[in-house]
Design a protein around this motif. Structure first.
Motif, PDB file in Angstrom:
ATOM      1  N   ALA A 208      -4.254  25.341 -24.534  1.00 25.35           N
ATOM      2  CA  ALA A 208      -4.122  24.460 -24.302  1.00 25.35           C
ATOM      3  C   ALA A 208      -5.100  24.523 -22.576  1.00 25.35           C
ATOM      4  O   ALA A 208      -5.721  23.643 -21.492  1.00 25.35           O
ATOM      5  CB  ALA A 208      -2.803  24.163 -22.930  1.00 25.35           C
ATOM      6  N   ASP A 209      -6.189  25.762 -22.660  1.00 25.97           N
ATOM      7  CA  ASP A 209      -6.485  25.953 -20.912  1.00 25.97           C
ATOM      8  C   ASP A 209      -7.895  25.596 -21.965  1.00 25.97           C
ATOM      9  O   ASP A 209      -8.607  26.107 -20.781  1.00 25.97           O
ATOM     10  CB  ASP A 209      -6.277  27.307 -20.469  1.00 25.97           C
ATOM     11  CG  ASP A 209      -4.984  27.321 -19.705  1.00 25.97           C
ATOM     12  OD1 ASP A 209      -3.775  28.014 -19.965  1.00 25.97           O
ATOM     13  OD2 ASP A 209      -4.550  26.602 -18.739  1.00 25.97           O
ATOM     14  N   TRP A 210      -8.310  25.287 -22.904  1.00 30.11           N
ATOM     15  CA  TRP A 210      -9.448  25.658 -23.644  1.00 30.11           C
ATOM     16  C   TRP A 210     -10.711  24.821 -22.630  1.00 30.11           C
ATOM     17  O   TRP A 210     -11.967  24.939 -22.478  1.00 30.11           O
ATOM     18  CB  TRP A 210      -9.775  25.247 -24.858  1.00 30.11           C
ATOM     19  CG  TRP A 210     -10.786  25.178 -25.908  1.00 30.11           C
ATOM     20  CD1 TRP A 210     -11.319  24.122 -26.614  1.00 30.11           C
ATOM     21  CD2 TRP A 210     -11.552  26.283 -25.799  1.00 30.11           C
ATOM     22  NE1 TRP A 210     -12.620  24.357 -26.678  1.00 30.11           N
ATOM     23  CE2 TRP A 210     -12.534  25.658 -26.712  1.00 30.11           C
ATOM     24  CE3 TRP A 210     -11.983  27.736 -24.947  1.00 30.11           C
ATOM     25  CZ2 TRP A 210     -14.394  26.189 -26.760  1.00 30.11           C
ATOM     26  CZ3 TRP A 210     -12.752  28.293 -25.607  1.00 30.11           C
ATOM     27  CH2 TRP A 210     -14.224  28.079 -26.044  1.00 30.11           C
ATOM     28  N   ALA A 211      -9.981  23.766 -22.194  1.00 32.09           N
ATOM     29  CA  ALA A 211     -10.650  22.494 -21.836  1.00 32.09           C
ATOM     30  C   ALA A 211     -11.472  22.910 -20.746  1.00 32.09           C
ATOM     31  O   ALA A 211     -12.934  22.638 -20.487  1.00 32.09           O
ATOM     32  CB  ALA A 211     -10.335  20.778 -21.854  1.00 32.09           C
ATOM     33  N   PRO A 212     -10.652  23.208 -19.892  1.00 31.39           N
ATOM     34  CA  PRO A 212     -10.911  23.663 -17.814  1.00 31.39           C
ATOM     35  C   PRO A 212     -11.908  24.958 -18.082  1.00 31.39           C
ATOM     36  O   PRO A 212     -12.794  25.010 -17.638  1.00 31.39           O
ATOM     37  CB  PRO A 212     -10.097  24.056 -17.459  1.00 31.39           C
ATOM     38  CG  PRO A 212      -8.618  23.065 -17.806  1.00 31.39           C
ATOM     39  CD  PRO A 212      -8.893  23.480 -19.815  1.00 31.39           C
ATOM     40  N   PHE A 213     -11.292  25.666 -19.354  1.00 34.19           N
ATOM     41  CA  PHE A 213     -12.571  26.484 -19.396  1.00 34.19           C
ATOM     42  C   PHE A 213     -14.041  26.686 -19.842  1.00 34.19           C
ATOM     43  O   PHE A 213     -15.018  26.716 -19.624  1.00 34.19           O
ATOM     44  CB  PHE A 213     -12.264  27.863 -20.178  1.00 34.19           C
ATOM     45  CG  PHE A 213     -13.473  28.613 -21.284  1.00 34.19           C
ATOM     46  CD1 PHE A 213     -13.766  29.769 -20.481  1.00 34.19           C
ATOM     47  CD2 PHE A 213     -14.092  29.026 -22.126  1.00 34.19           C
ATOM     48  CE1 PHE A 213     -14.442  30.114 -20.696  1.00 34.19           C
ATOM     49  CE2 PHE A 213     -14.902  29.173 -22.662  1.00 34.19           C
ATOM     50  CZ  PHE A 213     -15.335  30.472 -22.425  1.00 34.19           C
TER      51      PHE A 213
END
Length: 688
Positions: free
Chosen positions: A472-477
């Motif tokens: 779920a944290d891929w986009a912010p990364f």
């Protein structure tokens, strides 16, 4: 045998030390408290007291000597043997007779006693002892079995659970009070923690294992049974305790049950050096010791200091003299000097580092070795700018009391983001970075790295990759990576972007996230002194501080090296020259150490301990400006600091007060020649 009767073996003691060592020889009775000031010869006095008992006919097998480390117990035993040999005369065999089988730490002695009484208190004689890591793993197993590792809200990690359990046991304080006082963020799960601790205790008992805390807890409970308590107490005629100010309530309970009337009991310590409340130690043990008995215990004070000059002691006495409650003593020294301790005001932490390095090198030029100098600090992160300055100036150092700043895991996490943005083919940085993201295992991380590193445009490749399943944290990364690669924010604003992105991961990964966050703010401040991201990373990579242990070791093969240490780790040590970083409010006392009056008093004692490490020269440095991170929308900013409240204006005459650098002319930067050279073409031409 003549030495026994003429007392010549006591000739090395001053009057107060001799009185403490020979207490009882003149008919005195009851318990004894020896209040031993810093540098007053405490260890030597206690060793002479043990030898005094032996000289007067005590059986060494019936002497219990409790210390706080195996090393201290071994050193004390060696000293007692030497003193006894001197008292009885060489060749009498007295040194061998002075062997102390019951000299050791509370935990080591507790383990021996529990073996003896195991069957009577329901312990299998063959019980085993868990170390801290094993205990935490067992606690974690219980967490999983109770379903606490999969709760909707974050449940404390195994390490935090074990710390809470240990505090309840050692402080003899109800769970609810411990949570409110030391672990307020865990108060919401108090009921679940109770269930967990029940399961943990039952699992230990089922496996016939004890953890460190059990060694004291079983010992204390053993002595709740009057017959067993009387039997155990009868084994020891004399009980002596070193560093009594560092005991916790459970240890004090054991002593009072062992010697309820105080007969044969001697404790040695210094209330002014009680600085370990985070380990559940309490200064109340030593402050309340005299009135724990009727009639009250006798008190002997050792106030002659053999370490520091009188001006240093005058300042330290004045600082601790403002304490709300203490045993009155003013350390005195025969070492006179015209050199007062320094209060040095500098502009910021960068100037603080430069001042200290300059002064250290000056001291070295006049014969004071680096090893004879130390830089002390309240918290390990305070030394970060100094570590970098020492590295740049090629000054070797050893750091005690925490990891070197750049080797701490959370700092390495931040640097991995910057390194990967600078060079997407850096698989070491990328691998570490990607595994910070939930849902990323080694295999997933490798796939992403292959796709990014093999693409002509790493930024476009990252943006086009589909989010891995469960990540779920891929986009912010991806947004962060593309932003850093694009360079739109500029330097040093980029490191602020990274820190804000990393904050939720920091809170998820580390229980002490609040403390670690201050390190990252410090890293950002350090980065602001470099003109670019590339220069920042390059300078750190060329000559980084190395090693990651509590004692980090010499960073080079030099025989001489500077000592860096937290104040806590410096206790019991001494150096010719001592520099104290950040002698300002917010650092001493720490912002986190002002919650209660007791907290503030312990912070005052920390300053006193730091000051009394110095033998010849003491410098307390006061940066005027700090870079701080504000919460929410307030943004980051510089704030101005004030001198520590523990050195009020009326104490300033005891110090040499000045600003650094001294007033002087500045030198303009040299002008560069207007020349352009195609070095790249020359390099290509070398091979044609």
């Amino acid at each position: 045998m003549a030495a026994i009767f003429d007392g010549s073996w006591l000739d090395g003691l001053n009057a107060e030390q001799r009185r403490a060592a020979t207490f009882g020889a003149g008919g005195e009775t009851g318990p004894l408290l020896v209040v031993a000031g810093a540098g007053s010869g405490k260890t030597n006095t206690l060793a002479h007291r043990v030898a005094h008992h032996i000289v007067r006919g005590a059986d060494p097998q019936r002497i219990l000597l409790l210390t706080f480390s195996r090393r201290a117990a071994a050193e004390m035993t060696r000293r007692v043997e030497r003193i006894a040999a001197k008292a009885f005369g060489a060749g009498t065999g007295a040194a061998a007779a002075a062997n102390l089988p019951w000299a050791g730490t509370f935990h080591a002695v507790g383990a021996k006693l529990l073996r003896d009484y195991a069957e009577q208190i329901g312990l299998p004689p063959a019980f085993t002892i868990l170390d801290r890591e094993d205990s935490a793993d067992l606690m974690n197993l219980c967490r999983h079995e109770l379903g606490l590792s999969k709760t909707e809200e974050r449940f404390p990690t195994k390490g935090t659970c074990l710390a809470i359990y240990s505090r309840v046991v050692n402080a003899e304080t109800p769970l609810g009070e411990v949570l409110l006082d030391a672990f307020p963020w865990c108060a919401r799960v108090e009921t679940a923690l109770r269930d967990l601790f029940v399961a943990y205790v039952e699992r230990k008992q089922a496996q016939a294992v004890l953890d460190y805390d059990d060694l004291l807890l079983y010992w204390a409970n053993l002595m709740e049974e009057p017959l067993l308590a009387a039997d155990l107490a009868s084994r020891f005629d004399h009980v002596l305790v070193d560093e009594y100010q560092d005991t916790n309530r459970l240890q004090a309970t054991i002593l009072l049950r062992l010697k309820p009337d105080g007969s044969g009991l001697t404790v040695v310590g210094d209330d002014a050096q009680s600085i370990y409340s985070f380990r559940a130690a309490t200064v109340r043990n030593i402050l309340d010791f005299p009135k724990a008995f009727s009639p009250p215990a006798s008190v002997v004070t050792l106030d002659r200091n053999y370490r520091s000059t009188q001006p240093i002691l005058a300042a330290a006495n004045a600082v601790i003299g403002l304490a709300a409650e203490r045993f009155t003593k003013n350390l005195r020294s025969d070492r006179l000097s015209d050199e007062r301790p320094e209060l040095v005001t500098v502009r910021d932490e960068a100037d603080q580092a430069r001042f200290i390095v300059e002064r250290i090198l000056d001291n070295r030029e006049v014969g004071t070795a680096l090893k004879a100098q130390a830089v002390l600090f309240r918290t390990s992160s305070h030394a970060a700018p100094l570590e970098l300055e020492l590295t740049r100036r090629n000054i070797p150092f050893v750091k005690f009391g925490g990891l070197k700043f750049l080797e701490a895991a959370h700092v390495k996490d931040m640097l991995s983001v910057l390194r990967f943005a600078e060079n997407p083919r850096d698989r070491t940085a990328g691998f570490r970075l990607l595994q910070l993201l939930p849902g990323f295992g080694p295999k997933t991380a490798e796939g992403v790295l292959d796709a990014i590193a093999g693409a002509p445009d790493p930024t476009a490749a990252a943006a086009s990759l589909p989010a891995p399943r469960g990540a779920a944290d891929w986009a912010p990364f991806v947004a962060l990576f593309c932003g850093l690669r694009g360079g739109g924010a500029g330097w040093p604003a980029e490191i602020d972007m990274v820190r804000r992105w990393y904050q939720p991961h920091l809170e998820r990964l580390y229980e002490d996230a609040e403390v670690r966050a201050s390190d990252l703010v410090q890293l950002e401040q350090i980065a602001s002194g470099f003109p670019s991201r590339e220069r920042f990373l390059t300078d750190l990579t060329l000559d980084p501080p190395d090693s990651t242990s509590d004692e980090s070791g010499p960073p080079s093969k030099d025989e001489d090296y500077l000592i860096l240490s937290t104040i806590h780790s410096a206790k019991g040590q001494e150096w010719k020259a001592v520099f104290l970083l950040n002698g300002v409010d917010g650092c001493i006392p720490s912002d986190l150490g002002t919650g209660t009056s007791e907290d503030i008093e312990e912070e005052r004692r920390l300053l006193y301990v730091a000051m009394t490490r110095a033998k010849d020269r003491l410098s307390i440095v006061l940066p005027q400006r700090f870079y701080v991170h504000q919460q929410a929308k307030m943004g980051d900013r510089h704030v101005y600091a004030t001198r520590t409240r523990f050195i009020p204006a009326d104490l300033l005459p005891l110090f040499e007060v000045f600003f650094w650098p001294r007033m002087g002319a500045t030198t303009a930067a040299p002008r560069r020649p207007d020349v352009r050279v195609d070095v790249a073409a020359r390099m290509r031409g070398m091979w044609r």
